[in-house]
Design a protein around this motif. Structure first.
Motif, PDB file in Angstrom:
ATOM      1  N   VAL A 418       0.617  -0.986   0.166  1.00 32.12           N
ATOM      2  CA  VAL A 418       0.074  -0.066   0.043  1.00 32.12           C
ATOM      3  C   VAL A 418       0.760   1.368   0.023  1.00 32.12           C
ATOM      4  O   VAL A 418       0.685   2.208  -0.628  1.00 32.12           O
ATOM      5  CB  VAL A 418      -0.779   0.063   1.276  1.00 32.12           C
ATOM      6  CG1 VAL A 418      -1.785   1.374   1.226  1.00 32.12           C
ATOM      7  CG2 VAL A 418      -1.930  -1.325   1.020  1.00 32.12           C
ATOM      8  N   ARG A 419       1.936   1.162   0.671  1.00 29.19           N
ATOM      9  CA  ARG A 419       2.745   2.518   0.997  1.00 29.19           C
ATOM     10  C   ARG A 419       3.593   2.769  -0.525  1.00 29.19           C
ATOM     11  O   ARG A 419       3.580   3.916  -0.918  1.00 29.19           O
ATOM     12  CB  ARG A 419       3.963   2.280   1.919  1.00 29.19           C
ATOM     13  CG  ARG A 419       4.675   3.515   2.273  1.00 29.19           C
ATOM     14  CD  ARG A 419       5.637   3.625   3.365  1.00 29.19           C
ATOM     15  NE  ARG A 419       6.196   4.790   3.045  1.00 29.19           N
ATOM     16  CZ  ARG A 419       7.115   5.232   4.235  1.00 29.19           C
ATOM     17  NH1 ARG A 419       7.395   4.596   5.200  1.00 29.19           N
ATOM     18  NH2 ARG A 419       7.674   6.449   3.871  1.00 29.19           N
ATOM     19  N   ASN A 420       3.807   1.571  -0.958  1.00 29.12           N
ATOM     20  CA  ASN A 420       4.624   1.642  -2.420  1.00 29.12           C
ATOM     21  C   ASN A 420       3.823   2.525  -3.609  1.00 29.12           C
ATOM     22  O   ASN A 420       4.148   3.227  -4.182  1.00 29.12           O
ATOM     23  CB  ASN A 420       5.080   0.256  -3.037  1.00 29.12           C
ATOM     24  CG  ASN A 420       5.892   0.561  -4.087  1.00 29.12           C
ATOM     25  OD1 ASN A 420       6.732   1.280  -4.149  1.00 29.12           O
ATOM     26  ND2 ASN A 420       5.430  -0.288  -5.098  1.00 29.12           N
ATOM     27  N   LEU A 421       2.336   2.050  -3.283  1.00 29.24           N
ATOM     28  CA  LEU A 421       1.477   2.589  -4.241  1.00 29.24           C
ATOM     29  C   LEU A 421       1.051   4.090  -3.920  1.00 29.24           C
ATOM     30  O   LEU A 421       1.049   4.819  -4.925  1.00 29.24           O
ATOM     31  CB  LEU A 421       0.128   1.759  -4.385  1.00 29.24           C
ATOM     32  CG  LEU A 421       0.206   0.270  -4.997  1.00 29.24           C
ATOM     33  CD1 LEU A 421      -0.697  -0.420  -4.934  1.00 29.24           C
ATOM     34  CD2 LEU A 421       0.519   0.446  -6.541  1.00 29.24           C
ATOM     35  N   LEU A 422       1.035   4.514  -2.471  1.00 27.03           N
ATOM     36  CA  LEU A 422       0.897   5.705  -2.217  1.00 27.03           C
ATOM     37  C   LEU A 422       1.931   6.592  -2.525  1.00 27.03           C
ATOM     38  O   LEU A 422       1.953   7.692  -2.923  1.00 27.03           O
ATOM     39  CB  LEU A 422       0.379   5.728  -0.777  1.00 27.03           C
ATOM     40  CG  LEU A 422      -1.011   5.024  -0.394  1.00 27.03           C
ATOM     41  CD1 LEU A 422      -1.117   5.161   1.192  1.00 27.03           C
ATOM     42  CD2 LEU A 422      -2.310   5.752  -1.466  1.00 27.03           C
TER      43      LEU A 422
END
Length: 464
Positions: A418-422
């Protein structure tokens, strides 16, 4: 063992189960906060209301919410080809029944419950509904019902047919009897190449089974098209995140304006959809890890069964996380001020995908088999999912071919993904666009499957 003797054993067993097992059925429903379906499904109370006029009378059965939604594009196509037909829509669950009443009853369809596969219930329903054609969706294989319907001259079809690896292994132990049941269907349309291969491996003729595509893709793209049309006729899309994304444009057109109901003003949104027991804890832990780099992150936590909302609420309180219930926000009774929203309604999940920046599809971190991985893809959102997606391998294959899905295994890998996509909005948009584009080549299943029904009624060949 002789097949007729085996069917007799099943008949007697189901008869005994109907007499003795009703207390368990009652307890099972009450445990879920339900009970409306008890008398109808046992055949103790027949559906009320006048049956619709028209011919042929088509009985379409989908067990729950997913199948009911898949039936929408099929019914639309059948109405085009058979404008004088009457439609009977049945479900096996109360959540599916509520949705079917909303979606089909206003358009003249007769909606009721499907009987349990006990002799008296089956006979009462067949006597009452008097169908010309029975269309089962996905994996509804009930011996008493199918045999009784066939004896009465009802034409039988299995559309969007699904046969999981687990069911294939179980059916293979009783191949002779199971194949005889499948042979009661005049038309079998597999919902994916994997299902087609397993049905043929089970012993069904390749001429009997047709590969016709999956209704769920038609349903998703149909809803997206309507949303786009509505958006173009209303206002220009808002860019709450500073991105002129298709997702924002579409979400603005959803009923009730979900984005406004969520009081979003630029906050990133993480949707965890259709979660099952054992997954909510991982989602909550991942969310807590993400609050460090993204303190304004909003979590939409949607359990697969809305009646689990209280259980999910207890988990959140134990972790000290404040939350609100979606039904109160949707109704305008409250304004969202908390970081977590528990989705406790039926029928809103698809629209909420259009609000999300990142989405996890549940039923996949635990050995359940997954839920529909393509729902977020229809809104240009590349989904996250766990390793247990056996019921949706066909969907995973579509996403894998487009490099548009991410497998996670626990709270840590979920938080990292999730953090990578955000952190990388260009990557997020690119993967989402690939996910959406991957659906287009698979469109048209509803029209193909509707034509199979017409060919069956006209006596023509239905095979490939």
């Amino acid at each position: 063992m002789d097949k007729q003797f085996a069917y007799l054993i099943y008949f007697l067993f189901s008869l005994k189960a109907g007499v003795l097992a009703w207390p368990y059925f009652w307890w099972h429903l009450k445990r879920r906060g339900q009970g409306e379906s008890f008398f109808p499904r046992l055949g103790l109370r027949l559906p009320a209301g006048e049956l619709p006029a028209g011919s042929p009378r088509l009985w379409i059965h989908g067990v729950s919410v997913g199948e009911v939604m898949s039936a929408l594009p099929l019914v639309e196509e059948l109405k085009k080809l058979l404008p004088r037909a009457a439609f009977l829509i049945t479900t096996g669950t109360e959540t599916g029944q509520a949705l079917a009443h909303r979606q089909f009853a206003p358009h003249g369809a007769y909606v009721c419950y499907f009987p349990l596969d006990i002799p008296w219930a089956v006979h009462r329903y067949l006597d009452h509904l008097r169908p010309d054609v029975f269309i089962a969706l996905e994996s509804e294989l009930w011996p008493n019902f199918l045999l009784s319907a066939r004896r009465r001259g009802v034409r039988l079809a299995l559309l969007n047919a699904r046969l999981s690896e687990k069911s294939f292994a179980r059916f293979s132990l009783f191949k002779g009897y199971v194949v005889e049941l499948f042979n009661l269907f005049e038309v079998i349309a597999a919902g994916s190449p994997q299902d087609y291969a397993r049905l043929c491996a089970l012993g069904l003729s390749e001429d009997q089974v047709v590969m016709a595509g999956n209704l769920k893709i038609d349903r998703l793209l149909g809803l997206r098209t309507k949303a786009v049309s509505s958006t173009l006729l209303s206002t220009a899309p808002r860019t709450a995140r500073g991105e002129n994304s298709a997702t924002e444009a579409l979400s603005a057109s959803m009923p009730g304006d979900l984005r406004e109901a969520l009081n979003l003003e630029g906050q990133p949104v993480f949707l965890a959809a259709s979660t099952h027991p054992g997954e909510d804890e991982a989602v909550i832990e991942a969310f807590e890890q993400l609050l460090g780099p993204y303190p304004s992150l909003v979590l939409l936590l949607a359990p697969r069964h809305p009646q689990r909302a209280a259980e999910v609420g207890r988990l959140l309180r134990q972790r000290g996380l404040a939350f609100q219930l979606w039904h109160r926000l949707k109704a305008g009774q409250e304004t969202r001020t908390q970081p977590v929203v528990v989705v406790d309604t039926i029928g809103d999940l698809l629209g909420l995908y259009g609000v999300a920046d990142v989405a996890f599809v549940g039923g996949s971190l635990v050995p359940h088999g997954g839920q529909n991985l393509l729902e977020p893809a229809a809104w240009g959102v590349a989904p996250l999912y766990g390793p247990h997606v056996g019921n949706f391998l066909w969907a995973k294959d579509i996403l894998d071919a487009a490099r548009a899905g991410i497998t996670v295994h626990d709270a840590l890998t979920m938080a990292v993904a999730v953090r990578n996509l955000l952190d990388h909005p260009d990557l997020r948009r690119e993967m989402g666009a690939r996910a959406l584009a991957a659906l287009a080549p698979h469109q048209g299943a509803a029209a193909r499957q509707a034509r199979l029904i017409v060919k069956m009624l006209c006596g023509g060949p239905t095979g490939a």
